[in-house]
Design an enzyme around this catalytic site. Structure first.
Site, PDB file in Angstrom:
ATOM      1  N   ASP A  73      11.402 -53.663  25.134  1.00  0.00           N
ATOM      2  CA  ASP A  73      12.111 -54.359  24.062  1.00  0.00           C
ATOM      3  C   ASP A  73      13.142 -55.338  24.621  1.00  0.00           C
ATOM      4  OD1 ASP A  73      12.106 -54.634  21.277  1.00  0.00           O
ATOM      5  OD2 ASP A  73      13.927 -53.451  21.064  1.00  0.00           O
ATOM      6  N   CYS A 118       9.543 -60.374  13.014  1.00  0.00           N
ATOM      7  CA  CYS A 118       9.934 -59.272  13.910  1.00  0.00           C
ATOM      8  C   CYS A 118      11.183 -58.588  13.375  1.00  0.00           C
ATOM      9  CB  CYS A 118      10.175 -59.792  15.315  1.00  0.00           C
ATOM     10  SG  CYS A 118       8.721 -60.601  16.026  1.00  0.00           S
ATOM     11  N   TYR A 174      11.413 -54.669  11.818  1.00  0.00           N
ATOM     12  CA  TYR A 174      12.324 -53.633  12.298  1.00  0.00           C
ATOM     13  C   TYR A 174      13.158 -53.058  11.155  1.00  0.00           C
ATOM     14  CZ  TYR A 174      11.603 -53.542  17.325  1.00  0.00           C
ATOM     15  OH  TYR A 174      11.064 -53.320  18.567  1.00  0.00           O
ATOM     16  N   TYR A 218      18.627 -49.937  12.879  1.00  0.00           N
ATOM     17  CA  TYR A 218      17.717 -50.877  12.226  1.00  0.00           C
ATOM     18  C   TYR A 218      17.669 -50.727  10.704  1.00  0.00           C
ATOM     19  CZ  TYR A 218      16.407 -52.198  16.908  1.00  0.00           C
ATOM     20  OH  TYR A 218      16.464 -52.667  18.200  1.00  0.00           O
ATOM     21  N   GLU A 275       3.468 -58.288  17.059  1.00  0.00           N
ATOM     22  CA  GLU A 275       4.467 -57.222  17.024  1.00  0.00           C
ATOM     23  C   GLU A 275       3.799 -55.876  16.739  1.00  0.00           C
ATOM     24  OE1 GLU A 275       8.229 -55.773  17.541  1.00  0.00           O
ATOM     25  OE2 GLU A 275       7.825 -57.927  17.513  1.00  0.00           O
TER      26      GLU A 275
END
Length: 554
Positions: free
Chosen positions: A53, A150, A154, A181, A223
């Protein structure tokens, strides 16, 4: 300067996310995310993910810098600079964020193939390689299109996992990750990117918006692949096909058709074919002619409206009659079955009225097949059946059980997708040549008939084959008995009558994803898990993407 969309206008970011929501569901059902959600994901696996990440963070910072150089709007430049600062700040504190898991980010790691695929894609976009030299000012919008999904993904994952934390109320190894998140701060950053994306898209042409949409979709798919690529060296409960041992079990997939697979009920389609192809006026032929005489289209439409109204009114009366029984707290299968027997005579009367009305008289088989070929199925339905049938590693058998009056319509719908091996169990038309006589050859009329067909199929399977693992997918009251008899009953859609009747007789409706997370937790803790019918539990999904993810995976 670009103008902000009006409050009642949906921005590009929201449109794109809604259009490609399938990828977010597929990501949610990856072994990595389900293991993470269970709290039993191995720390080494999580550490590997975090290290990968970091490459995303660095790539984001670089992409923002390139986008800033291309932006021709001062406000946009300021927003991009702020977003880049946020990424650099997050990267700076990321090491301390992961300390409690023993993850050391001071060691340089090599990006894996999935990470490299996304970072190369993003940097190529931010470098203007998807635009001509004359479109340099559009690069900022294109770059954000490759980044915004993205962030939204999340937040989606964080909120989904947070809801499980709130329900369970127990300590979770990765609570800190989930809290981050699902936090208001992270969502605010996501909205900041989406707001900027919306502003930059306002002045774009239709072709440029198409380019943005393609970039958004590609980023979301990459992703998804990133999460799928995370190495899992522990047992997982999904995909189901991985747990399935073809040499020991035959995977039996059963599905309803009307509104489970199709967007429109087949009876309405057949009625519309009849109305459209019927003569406008009374054009009776002499008896010597072999052509079947049909009623005029106006009379046919009026007759159909009466039949539809009568069916709806009587169906509601049946539902209320079943609910008149005292509600139970413990699952009562025999009580439910007895209640559903009320639908047997009701459905038979309704079908007899249709036959006697002659609304289906004279339908041409070729018209029916053409309608089947053009029939719109729910998104992901055809793809699911294509993938599971063509998977040579699975010992799978697929059956469709339907009240549909004309099995030819169903067979044609699936044949259009190359699916000629699906076994269709439904009613049939009686034909003279290629024209329907208006008579229905009745085979599957009620929930009891469906259950009988389901039972007969399994009986034949057990006599000639290995032990079956059964999955039934349905959406209506008529599917309840089969859903409950199957090892795994999956309710798709949001039928209120199905849930009301089911709950009245003690049936529990459990969202599939939380159920899988719970099973994953039990599995890792050493408890064996199994699927069994007549448990009184049905699993609910909102789309075929969930069914696909659970059974087949990606």
């Amino acid at each position: 300067m670009a103008t902000t969309p009006k409050p009642n206008e949906e921005g590009a970011a929201k449109r794109f996310w809604d259009k490609f929501s399938k990828e977010s569901i597929l990501t949610l059902y990856t072994p990595f995310v389900v293991s993470l959600a269970s709290g039993n994901l191995k720390v080494d696996t999580f550490g590997h993910y975090i290290a990968q990440d970091v490459h995303f963070f660095k790539c984001f910072a670089q992409a923002y810098e390139l986008a800033e150089d291309c932006a021709d709007d001062d406000d946009a430049k300021i927003s991009i600079v702020e977003l880049r600062k946020n990424v650099l700040e997050e990267l700076k504190h990321h090491g301390s964020f992961v300390q409690e898991w023993g993850v050391d980010l001071s060691k340089e790691t090599t990006p894996n193939a999935a990470t490299t695929k996304y970072t190369n894609f993003l940097l190529a976009t931010a470098s203007g390689k998807v635009a001509t030299p004359f479109e340099k000012t559009k690069v900022a919008a294109y770059t954000l299109s490759a980044m915004a999904p993205c962030m939204r993904l999340y937040v989606f994952l964080g909120n989904e996992l947070k809801s499980l934390l709130d329900v369970n109320g127990d300590e979770h190894l990765y609570k800190k990750w989930i809290d981050k998140y699902s936090s208001e701060d992270y969502q605010a950053t996501m909205l900041q990117i989406e707001d900027l994306l919306d502003k930059l898209s306002v002045s774009l042409t239709g072709q440029e918006l198409d380019t943005m949409q393609k970039l958004y979709h590609q980023a979301l798919k990459l992703e998804m692949e990133f999460f799928l690529a995370q190495p899992i060296d522990q047992p997982t409960v999904l995909p189901l096909s991985k747990q399935h041992i073809p040499s020991e079990n035959r995977l039996m997939i059963f599905s309803d058709f009307d509104l489970t697979c199709s967007v429109v009920d087949s009876s309405a389609i057949l009625a519309e074919i009849a109305i459209v192809t019927a003569p406008k006026y009374d054009q009776s032929q002499p008896e010597s002619q072999s052509q079947i005489v049909r009623m005029p289209s106006v009379d046919l439409r009026n007759t159909w409206e009466v039949l539809s109204r009568e069916y709806t009114e009587e169906y509601e009366q049946c539902m209320e009659s079943m609910l008149a029984h005292e509600k139970v707290e413990i699952f009562d299968y025999s009580g439910l079955k007895k209640a559903l027997e009320q639908l047997v005579e009701f459905e038979r009367r309704a079908n007899m009225r249709v036959i006697e009305s002659e609304v289906l008289k004279g339908l041409n088989l070729e018209d029916i097949k053409r309608a089947g070929e053009r029939l719109i199925l729910h998104d992901g339905c055809m793809g699911f059946f294509q993938n599971i049938i063509k998977n040579e590693n699975l010992n799978v058998n697929v059956h469709v059980l339907s009240y549909c009056w004309c099995a030819d319509l169903i067979r044609s719908a699936f044949s259009s997708g190359g699916l000629n091996t699906i076994h269709v169990h439904a009613n049939e038309f009686e034909y003279e040549g290629t024209q329907s006589t208006g008579t229905i050859i009745k085979k599957v009329e009620s929930p009891i008939d469906k259950l009988q067909a389901f039972t007969d199929i399994l009986k034949n399977c057990r006599e000639t084959d290995t032990k079956p693992l059964t999955i039934y997918i349905g959406d209506s009251v008529g599917d309840l008995l089969c859903l409950l008899e199957a090892d795994i009953g999956i309710v798709i859609g949001s039928s209120s009558s199905l849930r009301r009747i089911g709950a009245h007789f003690g049936v529990s409706f459990v969202p599939l994803f939380p159920a899988l997370v719970k099973k994953q937790k039990e599995y890792i803790e050493g408890n064996s898990f199994s699927w069994k019918g007549l448990s009184g539990i049905l699993y609910t999904v909102s789309s075929w993407a969930e069914v696909h993810s659970f059974i087949i995976g990606l």
